[in-house]
Design a protein around this motif. Structure first.
Motif, PDB file in Angstrom:
ATOM      1  N   VAL A  18      -1.096  19.459  20.092  1.00 50.07           N
ATOM      2  CA  VAL A  18      -1.678  19.262  18.766  1.00 50.07           C
ATOM      3  C   VAL A  18      -0.627  18.649  17.854  1.00 50.07           C
ATOM      4  CG1 VAL A  18      -2.682  20.416  16.763  1.00 50.07           C
ATOM      5  CG2 VAL A  18      -3.282  21.188  19.059  1.00 50.07           C
ATOM      6  N   ALA A  19      -1.050  17.662  17.066  1.00 48.86           N
ATOM      7  CA  ALA A  19      -0.170  17.022  16.085  1.00 48.86           C
ATOM      8  C   ALA A  19      -0.624  17.391  14.677  1.00 48.86           C
ATOM      9  CB  ALA A  19      -0.180  15.509  16.254  1.00 48.86           C
ATOM     10  N   ASP A  20       0.338  17.722  13.827  1.00 53.89           N
ATOM     11  CA  ASP A  20       0.076  18.033  12.420  1.00 53.89           C
ATOM     12  C   ASP A  20       0.905  17.056  11.585  1.00 53.89           C
ATOM     13  OD1 ASP A  20      -0.463  19.081   9.960  1.00 53.89           O
ATOM     14  OD2 ASP A  20       0.076  21.137  10.451  1.00 53.89           O
ATOM     15  N   VAL A  21       0.224  16.153  10.861  1.00 55.62           N
ATOM     16  CA  VAL A  21       0.888  15.043  10.169  1.00 55.62           C
ATOM     17  C   VAL A  21       0.710  15.191   8.660  1.00 55.62           C
ATOM     18  CG1 VAL A  21       1.040  12.540   9.945  1.00 55.62           C
ATOM     19  CG2 VAL A  21       0.405  13.547  12.143  1.00 55.62           C
ATOM     20  N   ALA A  24       0.844  -1.191   0.000  1.00 56.65           N
ATOM     21  CA  ALA A  24       0.000   0.000   0.000  1.00 56.65           C
ATOM     22  C   ALA A  24       0.881   1.244   0.000  1.00 56.65           C
ATOM     23  CB  ALA A  24      -0.922   0.010   1.216  1.00 56.65           C
ATOM     24  N   THR A  25       0.529   2.207  -0.833  1.00 58.38           N
ATOM     25  CA  THR A  25       1.209   3.499  -0.856  1.00 58.38           C
ATOM     26  C   THR A  25       0.159   4.590  -0.830  1.00 58.38           C
ATOM     27  OG1 THR A  25       1.270   3.504  -3.278  1.00 58.38           O
ATOM     28  CG2 THR A  25       3.191   2.623  -2.139  1.00 58.38           C
ATOM     29  N   GLY A  26       0.509   5.711  -0.230  1.00 59.54           N
ATOM     30  CA  GLY A  26      -0.462   6.799  -0.169  1.00 59.54           C
ATOM     31  C   GLY A  26       0.087   7.992   0.572  1.00 59.54           C
ATOM     32  N   THR A  27      -0.755   9.010   0.703  1.00 57.64           N
ATOM     33  CA  THR A  27      -0.422  10.241   1.420  1.00 57.64           C
ATOM     34  C   THR A  27      -1.419  10.421   2.548  1.00 57.64           C
ATOM     35  OG1 THR A  27       0.416  11.247  -0.615  1.00 57.64           O
ATOM     36  CG2 THR A  27      -0.088  12.723   1.212  1.00 57.64           C
ATOM     37  N   PHE A  28      -0.907  10.637   3.748  1.00 60.91           N
ATOM     38  CA  PHE A  28      -1.756  10.762   4.939  1.00 60.91           C
ATOM     39  C   PHE A  28      -1.594  12.158   5.514  1.00 60.91           C
ATOM     40  CE2 PHE A  28      -2.565  10.577   9.455  1.00 60.91           C
ATOM     41  CZ  PHE A  28      -3.712   9.812   9.544  1.00 60.91           C
ATOM     42  N   ARG A  29      -2.724  12.845   5.723  1.00 64.46           N
ATOM     43  CA  ARG A  29      -2.703  14.177   6.321  1.00 64.46           C
ATOM     44  C   ARG A  29      -3.708  14.246   7.455  1.00 64.46           C
ATOM     45  NH1 ARG A  29      -2.361  15.546   0.755  1.00 64.46           N
ATOM     46  NH2 ARG A  29      -0.399  16.584   0.209  1.00 64.46           N
ATOM     47  N   SER A  30      -3.280  14.880   8.546  1.00 65.98           N
ATOM     48  CA  SER A  30      -4.207  15.027   9.672  1.00 65.98           C
ATOM     49  C   SER A  30      -3.676  16.083  10.632  1.00 65.98           C
ATOM     50  CB  SER A  30      -4.386  13.696  10.409  1.00 65.98           C
ATOM     51  OG  SER A  30      -5.310  13.841  11.468  1.00 65.98           O
ATOM     52  N   LYS A  31      -4.589  16.750  11.304  1.00 63.89           N
ATOM     53  CA  LYS A  31      -4.258  17.683  12.376  1.00 63.89           C
ATOM     54  C   LYS A  31      -5.265  17.454  13.483  1.00 63.89           C
ATOM     55  CE  LYS A  31      -2.910  22.457  13.293  1.00 63.89           C
ATOM     56  NZ  LYS A  31      -2.725  23.815  12.716  1.00 63.89           N
ATOM     57  N   PHE A  32      -4.765  17.122  14.694  1.00 65.02           N
ATOM     58  CA  PHE A  32      -5.690  16.678  15.730  1.00 65.02           C
ATOM     59  C   PHE A  32      -5.067  16.874  17.111  1.00 65.02           C
ATOM     60  CE2 PHE A  32      -2.991  13.239  14.326  1.00 65.02           C
ATOM     61  CZ  PHE A  32      -2.548  12.676  15.514  1.00 65.02           C
TER      62      PHE A  32
END
Length: 805
Positions: A421-424, A393-401
């Motif tokens: 807070v984490a910004d990924v 699996a390949t992809g781009t993951f974005r999140s801020k939480f």
């Protein structure tokens, strides 16, 4: 005017009567000539067969085919010429209804307009060499035009099947279709360029295996609905107009085409559904595929489009293309539950041209994937899963939480997050084992701000922490870290070479390189590093694989720290301008080139701490220059000494020491654990209120001030072995007295110190400047030989040393 309707009714009645009379006459004719007709039918049909058609009996059916003539054929069997070899009868019907064109019959020809097959078994068999029992039918080179050619024709205008078992068994192509036909009714209209038909069906699909080695589609699914088909003579293509059909528990729009001009026959089938349950969709696929998909589930129905294309050739596997849209759904997966799930998905089993339709050439694409995982909102612009035999699996993951939500994901056994807070933003690549991501490789950034983190294995707490992680192709770069633990504030930057390769394969070879700066560090707030790391046996539910590996990395990896600290505090010890190179490993701590300013002087240190649990073994080499000796002894709790403390000392210390011993996990030196050598030089020193000396003075020097003894220079060597300190022969030259000292001082039992004390007052030699002369005069006169030993009350007692030599 009323007469004409009466005439018309009479004419219609007469015409109807004539037709009925003709019909009855034909029926009577058939009934009396059925043997001859049966023979004629057999002859007509067998003339176009490469095999044999056997009809057991024939009975006229007056009403079924009105106004045509219908006959019911019983015990019909159709076999090809090689039936004795393979033993598979193409058609075995207990009841077969045939409708014959009455007018054509009068003219002496037989035209079949309708066929009804009841209680029958149709078996289309192809052996491994490619021979098929359908060769029973002779091939026509060209379709005859019925308007210009005479003779018989078998244009079937209606077809019905009831309680028919249909089997297509292609051993060469590894195909198996098994259908239990409850009912099929079709109406066929023949046109100049072909035919078109409408079919209503109710069929149980037992097997639909395009490749028996891969499994069956639509296993034991009921299909109900209607189809519209059209055949074109020129193109030799059967087209299937899109119609709504139910399969299993789902409703589909099904369309497609079959290209009969191609050898082998090529086909395309399309299936569309606006609302399809996930489990219903997976149940339509092969058992192997369904088993993988059933590890997932979607709460609400989804919209699905599928295209299946292939041919009936040997060993062929159809191409499969599926697309779906998921909106505001709940996804259940082996990794957890995703709420508010949205994405567009695409599947194909022919990702690269020329590499076949198979699992290794399969690809799953997910676009614009959004959702909430454990209340953590995230976005994945695209996800690709390649090669379903060994999926990656390949992809781009974005999140801020809020980072506290990670406690729900990973548990609190290793790391506990209390704020921040984490910004990924990560591009990842990972193996998929049982449809779970394993050993992901990252590129991108993770930024954490204002976080409170508890590192549970060492009971360390960090407040108001900021962390910036950047994953490159191979390395990990750590930027802008600020950690606060109690009153300590640490700013850090670091890196790990070849991080992603070593993370899974050799965590013990991982080396974190840190550059650390701090305005203030209280070492007491980091005592967790002295304690043996608490093992984490199990990490919480959701992601045990990821967290277990992180736990292994934190336990086995090494840390190389270059530190610059403005102020260092530990218990009573305070130092400034600290510089140090520290290496932390699974076994302990190594210290190199440690230097601080303390008590007006400098301390330099090299050493190590070996972690063994609640007690830790240490070994250090130190150099001390111009340090206020009173402050130095006070800072280190007098090194465990009780009789000789900082209160007894003044002066400036110069020393070289090699000491080993034990320190608790609370940072306390274990009494009587020290071993090593202390070489010292005390300048401008003073001995204040030292009991052993004052004890001598009570009876030897009652008129001298022994509470405050000054000396310009005092040097010596102590060998420390547990509770005993060996005082190597040492000359003490002071303002009050001179003495030679040697022996053993014990923190327990075993004190035995010899003191040679001349009665000569050093003040008498104060005016002498010749050092040689001073040395010669030093021991002149009466010399007292005193022995300091253990007393019964635990204090040191003094007596004459009879064996003073």
């Amino acid at each position: 005017m009323q007469r004409w309707p009466t005439i018309a009714i009479k004419a219609i009645a007469i015409l109807t009567g004539l037709i009925f009379l003709v019909y009855v006459s034909i029926a009577v004719y058939i009934n009396f000539n059925k043997k001859e007709l049966l023979t004629a039918i057999n002859k007509e049909l067998n003339s176009s067969l490469n095999g044999s058609l056997v009809i057991g009996s024939m009975e006229p059916s007056f009403l079924k085919g009105f106004p045509g003539i219908s006959v019911s054929l019983r015990d019909v069997s159709l076999r090809d010429s090689l039936w004795k070899t393979h033993q598979h009868t193409l058609l075995q019907a207990k009841d077969l209804d045939v409708s014959i064109n009455a007018i054509a019959l009068i003219t002496g020809t037989i035209r079949i307009n309708r066929v009804g097959i009841n209680n029958a078994r149709i078996y289309l068999f192809t052996d491994s060499a490619g021979y098929s029992n359908t060769s029973v039918f002779k091939k026509n080179n060209k379709v005859k035009n019925k308007e210009t050619e005479g003779g018989s024709t078998a244009e079937i205008r209606r077809l019905s099947l009831n309680n028919v078992a249909f089997i297509l068994d292609n051993r060469q192509g590894h195909k198996l279709f098994r259908l239990a036909i409850k009912s099929v009714k079709g109406k066929i209209d023949h046109t100049g360029d072909g035919w078109k038909a409408g079919v209503n069906l109710n069929v149980l699909i037992n097997d639909l295996a395009f490749n028996t080695r891969k499994g069956s589609f639509l296993k034991d699914k009921l299909m109900k609905g209607s189809f519209s088909l059209r055949y074109n003579n020129e193109t030799d293509v059967i087209g299937l107009e899109k119609k709504e059909v139910s399969i299993g528990e789902g409703d589909f729009l099904i369309g497609g085409k079959f290209d009969m001009s191609k050898k082998p026959v090529e086909f395309v089938i399309t299936l569309d559904s606006d609302e399809l349950e996930w489990k219903d969709a997976s149940s339509l696929l092969t058992k192997k595929i369904a088993g993988k998909l059933n590890k997932f589930d979607l709460t609400a129905p989804i919209a699905v489009k599928a295209v299946i294309a292939g041919n009936m050739g040997p060993g062929s596997q159809p191409s499969i293309d599926v697309s779906c849209k998921v909106k505001n759904n709940v996804l259940t997966s082996p990794g957890g539950i995703v709420d508010k799930c949205n994405f567009t998905g695409v599947f194909t089993n022919h990702a690269q041209k020329g590499k076949g339709n198979n699992d290794p050439n399969s690809l799953i694409k997910l676009y614009h994937f959004t959702g909430d995982y454990e209340k953590i909102s995230f976005t994945m612009d695209s996800v690709h899963i390649n090669d379903l035999t060994k999926p990656v699996a390949t992809g781009t993951f974005r999140s801020k939480f809020p980072i506290v939500r990670l406690n729900q994901v990973f548990g609190e056994d290793l790391l506990k997050f209390n704020g921040g807070v984490a910004d990924v933003n990560l591009v990842y690549k990972a193996d998929m084992v049982d449809l779970e991501l394993r050993k992901p490789i990252f590129k991108g950034t993770i930024n954490i701000e204002n976080a409170d983190i508890d590192y549970q294995p060492r009971k360390l707490n960090f407040k108001n922490s900021s962390i910036g992680l950047r994953f490159t192709e191979n390395d990990l770069l750590i930027k802008n870290i600020q950690v606060q633990s109690g009153s300590s504030i640490v700013k850090m930057e670091g890196s790990v070479k070849n991080f992603m390769n070593l993370y899974y394969t050799a965590p013990e070879r991982i080396l974190f390189i840190w550059e650390i700066n701090s305005p203030r560090i209280n070492l007491g707030e980091f005592l967790g590093f002295l304690a043996l790391r608490k093992r984490v046996n199990s990490v919480k539910k959701r992601n045990p694989g990821f967290m277990d590996q992180l736990n292994v990395v934190l336990e086995k990896s090494n840390v190389d720290m270059r530190m610059r600290v403005d102020k260092v505090i530990y218990d009573k010890f305070t130092a400034t301008d600290a510089n140090a190179n520290l290496t932390l490993s699974e076994s302990g701590i190594k210290m190199k080139d440690v230097s601080v300013r303390h008590a007006g002087g400098t301390l330099k240190l090299n050493g190590s701490v070996l972690q063994k649990g609640s007690l830790n073994h240490f070994k250090i080499n130190t150099k001390i220059a111009n340090v206020n000796i009173r402050d130095f002894f006070y800072s280190f709790n007098n090194f465990g000494l009780q009789t000789f403390t900082h209160k007894n000392l003044k002066g400036f210390l110069f020393s070289r020491n090699t000491i080993s011993g034990s320190v608790t996990d609370m940072g306390k030196i274990v009494p009587r654990s020290l071993n090593g050598t202390v070489i010292f030089d005390i300048r401008k020193g003073a001995l204040i209120g030292f009991e052993p000396i004052m004890g001598v003075g009570k009876f030897a020097f009652p008129f001298r001030d022994l509470e405050n003894i000054t000396f310009s220079n005092l040097n010596g060597k102590f060998d420390i072995r547990g509770e005993k300190v060996t005082i190597n022969p040492m000359m003490v030259n002071s303002s009050v007295l001179n003495m030679n000292v040697a022996g053993v001082y014990s923190l327990g039992k075993g004190t035995n110190i010899a003191l040679d004390v001349p009665l000569r007052n050093p003040k008498k030699d104060a005016d002498i400047t010749d050092k040689k002369e001073i040395q010669e005069r030093r021991m002149k006169g009466i010399v007292l030989h005193i022995l300091a030993t253990d007393g019964d009350d635990g204090k040191i007692k003094f007596k004459w040393n009879k064996n003073h030599k």
